[in-house]
Design a protein around this motif. Structure first.
Motif, PDB file in Angstrom:
ATOM      1  N   GLY A   1       0.833  -1.197   0.000  1.00  0.00           N
ATOM      2  CA  GLY A   1       0.000   0.000   0.000  1.00  0.00           C
ATOM      3  C   GLY A   1       0.862   1.239   0.000  1.00  0.00           C
ATOM      4  N   ASN A   2       0.214   2.383   0.148  1.00  0.00           N
ATOM      5  CA  ASN A   2       0.919   3.658   0.121  1.00  0.00           C
ATOM      6  C   ASN A   2       1.128   4.202   1.525  1.00  0.00           C
ATOM      7  N   LEU A   3       2.284   4.847   1.753  1.00  0.00           N
ATOM      8  CA  LEU A   3       2.545   5.496   3.022  1.00  0.00           C
ATOM      9  C   LEU A   3       1.606   6.686   3.175  1.00  0.00           C
TER      10      LEU A   3
ATOM     11  N   THR B   1       3.292   4.340   8.446  1.00  0.00           N
ATOM     12  CA  THR B   1       1.982   3.712   8.343  1.00  0.00           C
ATOM     13  C   THR B   1       1.652   3.488   6.877  1.00  0.00           C
ATOM     14  N   VAL B   2       1.203   2.279   6.563  1.00  0.00           N
ATOM     15  CA  VAL B   2       0.827   1.908   5.198  1.00  0.00           C
ATOM     16  C   VAL B   2      -0.690   1.769   5.126  1.00  0.00           C
TER      17      VAL B   2
ATOM     18  N   SER C   1      -7.508   0.287   5.546  1.00  0.00           N
ATOM     19  CA  SER C   1      -6.991  -0.070   6.863  1.00  0.00           C
ATOM     20  C   SER C   1      -5.596   0.547   6.948  1.00  0.00           C
ATOM     21  N   TYR C   2      -5.237   1.017   8.119  1.00  0.00           N
ATOM     22  CA  TYR C   2      -3.953   1.692   8.303  1.00  0.00           C
ATOM     23  C   TYR C   2      -3.073   0.822   9.198  1.00  0.00           C
TER      24      TYR C   2
ATOM     25  N   MET D   1       5.882  -2.366  -0.423  1.00  0.00           N
ATOM     26  CA  MET D   1       5.562  -3.772  -0.276  1.00  0.00           C
ATOM     27  C   MET D   1       6.387  -4.265   0.908  1.00  0.00           C
ATOM     28  N   VAL D   2       5.707  -4.631   1.988  1.00  0.00           N
ATOM     29  CA  VAL D   2       6.367  -4.934   3.256  1.00  0.00           C
ATOM     30  C   VAL D   2       6.138  -6.386   3.637  1.00  0.00           C
ATOM     31  N   GLN D   3       7.205  -7.056   4.092  1.00  0.00           N
ATOM     32  CA  GLN D   3       7.108  -8.403   4.652  1.00  0.00           C
ATOM     33  C   GLN D   3       7.739  -8.373   6.032  1.00  0.00           C
ATOM     34  N   GLY D   4       7.138  -9.104   6.954  1.00  0.00           N
ATOM     35  CA  GLY D   4       7.681  -9.154   8.307  1.00  0.00           C
ATOM     36  C   GLY D   4       6.815 -10.006   9.201  1.00  0.00           C
TER      37      GLY D   4
END
Length: 118
Positions: free
Chosen positions: A11-13, A32-33, A51-52, A76-79
Motif C-alpha cells: 500500500g501507500n505510506l 503507516t501503510v 486499513s492503516y 511492499m512490506v514483509q515481516g
C-alpha cells in the motif's frame, strides 16, 4: 504445535516515515501503510475500505530508509506482527499491533524509481 507469524502487505505510506532513537541508541523508523479491500455494500455496489497498518524498521536500515519512505510511496512490506502495550499521556493502558519489517520494496510516484532493502 508451532505457530506462524508472518505478514505481507502492499500500500501507500500515509505520511513521511519518522526516524527516532530508543533510550539505548537504537534507530527506529516508523511509518503507516494504507491498504484497501473491496467491500460490497447493501446496495450491491463495491467500495474500497482502507486499513492503516503501523510498521517499524530497526537498526542501520532505519536510518538508510528514512530518506526514501515519504508520503505516497508505494511500499511492499514483509515481516512479522508484534503487539505493543504502553501507557498514553492520560495514563490509560493501550495496545496496538504493528509489523516488524524484515523486507521492504518501494516505488516513489514522482520519480518512478524502484528500490529494495532486504
Amino acid at each position: 504445535m508451532s505457530t506462524i507469524n508472518s505478514v505481507a502487505i502492499s500500500g501507500n505510506l500515509v505520511d513521511n516515515a519518522v526516524l527516532r532513537s530508543t533510550k539505548n541508541g537504537t534507530m527506529v523508523l516508523n511509518f503507516t501503510v494504507a491498504v484497501t479491500e473491496r467491500v460490497k455494500g447493501a446496495d450491491g455496489a463495491f467500495a474500497e475500505r482502507p486499513s492503516y497498518i503501523d510498521c517499524a524498521v530497526f537498526g542501520r536500515r532505519a536510518d538508510a530508509l528514512s530518506r526514501y519512505l515519504t508520503k505516497g510511496t508505494l511500499a511492499m512490506v514483509q515481516g512479522h506482527l508484534r503487539q505493543l502495550t504502553y501507557t498514553d499521556r492520560q495514563g490509560q493502558r493501550r495496545s496496538k499491533v504493528e509489523v516488524m519489517v524484515e523486507e521492504i520494496d518501494w516505488r516513489t510516484r514522482r520519480q518512478g524509481d524502484a528500490a529494495t532493502a532486504a
